[in-house]
Design a protein around this motif. Structure first.
Motif, PDB file in Angstrom:
ATOM      1  N   SER A  68       0.811  -1.223   0.000  1.00 60.25           N
ATOM      2  CA  SER A  68       0.000   0.000   0.000  1.00 60.25           C
ATOM      3  C   SER A  68       0.841   1.268   0.000  1.00 60.25           C
ATOM      4  N   ALA A  69       2.044   1.206   0.550  1.00 58.15           N
ATOM      5  CA  ALA A  69       2.909   2.384   0.597  1.00 58.15           C
ATOM      6  C   ALA A  69       4.125   2.250  -0.322  1.00 58.15           C
ATOM      7  N   GLY A  70       4.135   1.220  -1.167  1.00 54.54           N
ATOM      8  CA  GLY A  70       5.190   1.087  -2.166  1.00 54.54           C
ATOM      9  C   GLY A  70       6.539   0.604  -1.669  1.00 54.54           C
ATOM     10  N   TRP A  71       6.581   0.009  -0.489  1.00 56.50           N
ATOM     11  CA  TRP A  71       7.868  -0.491   0.020  1.00 56.50           C
ATOM     12  C   TRP A  71       8.385  -1.642  -0.832  1.00 56.50           C
ATOM     13  N   ASP A  72       7.499  -2.434  -1.377  1.00 58.35           N
ATOM     14  CA  ASP A  72       7.922  -3.536  -2.249  1.00 58.35           C
ATOM     15  C   ASP A  72       8.726  -2.994  -3.430  1.00 58.35           C
ATOM     16  N   GLU A  73       8.300  -1.874  -3.987  1.00 57.37           N
ATOM     17  CA  GLU A  73       9.020  -1.269  -5.107  1.00 57.37           C
ATOM     18  C   GLU A  73      10.334  -0.641  -4.658  1.00 57.37           C
ATOM     19  N   ARG A  74      10.332  -0.014  -3.479  1.00 55.11           N
ATOM     20  CA  ARG A  74      11.562   0.612  -2.981  1.00 55.11           C
ATOM     21  C   ARG A  74      12.651  -0.420  -2.709  1.00 55.11           C
ATOM     22  N   PHE A  75      12.257  -1.578  -2.176  1.00 52.42           N
ATOM     23  CA  PHE A  75      13.241  -2.629  -1.915  1.00 52.42           C
ATOM     24  C   PHE A  75      13.675  -3.296  -3.214  1.00 52.42           C
ATOM     25  N   GLY A  76      12.768  -3.432  -4.164  1.00 49.37           N
ATOM     26  CA  GLY A  76      13.105  -4.007  -5.461  1.00 49.37           C
ATOM     27  C   GLY A  76      13.660  -5.426  -5.397  1.00 49.37           C
ATOM     28  N   LEU A  77      13.086  -6.251  -4.551  1.00 48.26           N
ATOM     29  CA  LEU A  77      13.593  -7.611  -4.376  1.00 48.26           C
ATOM     30  C   LEU A  77      13.078  -8.547  -5.475  1.00 48.26           C
ATOM     31  N   GLY A 105      12.836   2.844   7.661  1.00 48.13           N
ATOM     32  CA  GLY A 105      11.640   3.481   7.114  1.00 48.13           C
ATOM     33  C   GLY A 105      10.487   2.504   7.027  1.00 48.13           C
ATOM     34  N   TYR A 106      10.766   1.323   6.497  1.00 51.09           N
ATOM     35  CA  TYR A 106       9.720   0.309   6.385  1.00 51.09           C
ATOM     36  C   TYR A 106       9.264  -0.143   7.765  1.00 51.09           C
ATOM     37  N   HIS A 107      10.218  -0.404   8.649  1.00 48.91           N
ATOM     38  CA  HIS A 107       9.833  -0.869   9.990  1.00 48.91           C
ATOM     39  C   HIS A 107       8.979   0.185  10.703  1.00 48.91           C
TER      40      HIS A 107
END
Length: 168
Positions: A68-77, A105-107
């Motif tokens: 929902s906050a785009g952390w998946d994209e920021r991590f780019g795993l 930030g994610y935590h």
């Protein structure tokens, strides 16, 4: 102290330990592994945060902060979006090379969502069954305590790895 305050305090202690463990670490410490089969600090913090995000979103009936906050994209795993790290191989562990700022930030975003959710639940809500795939079925309260237990174990492991890294 009421149930929500107790749970918020417990999750706050995890957040405090995440900050203490990551504070002032050089980048190479985040990916340091005691041996080739061990978990790194970056993986441990990512995983404990993913578990908290996944499980709290599950009991809250909300989308995970990860997506929902785009952390998946920021991590780019290179993992499926729903991956939380359970059962990952040493090769997968080595792929988590996030910065301390990204991990914090994610935590912190997951912690904020967790505490906001805890403020909305009643004592009776803790007894509601949220997962019938286990015997006995798992209540909301048991699921939250399970997350706390898992997160505390993993942040303790990360702190230990930091100590080993600093003494080598």
């Amino acid at each position: 102290m009421d149930h929500s305050a107790v749970l918020a305090d417990a999750f706050g202690r995890i957040q405090d330990e995440v900050h203490a463990t990551l504070s002032g670490l050089p980048d190479d410490a985040l990916t340091y592994r005691v041996d080739e089969g061990a978990n790194s600090i970056a993986w441990l913090v990512w995983h404990l945060t993913r578990v908290q995000d996944d499980h709290v979103a599950g009991v809250a009936g909300t989308e995970q902060v990860w997506t929902s906050a785009g952390w998946d994209e920021r991590f780019g795993l290179p993992f499926p979006t729903r991956e939380i790290g359970y059962g990952q191989s040493p090769t997968d562990v080595a792929l988590i090379a996030a910065s301390a700022d990204l991990l914090l930030g994610y935590h912190d975003a997951v912690h904020a969502r967790t505490v906001a959710y805890l403020a909305t639940i009643s004592e009776a809500d803790l007894d509601v069954i949220v997962d019938e795939s286990f015997d006995p079925p798992v209540s909301r309260g048991v699921r939250l305590v399970s997350v706390l237990s898992d997160d505390l174990q993993h942040i303790g492991q990360a702190a230990y790895v930091r100590g080993v890294y600093e003494r080598r």
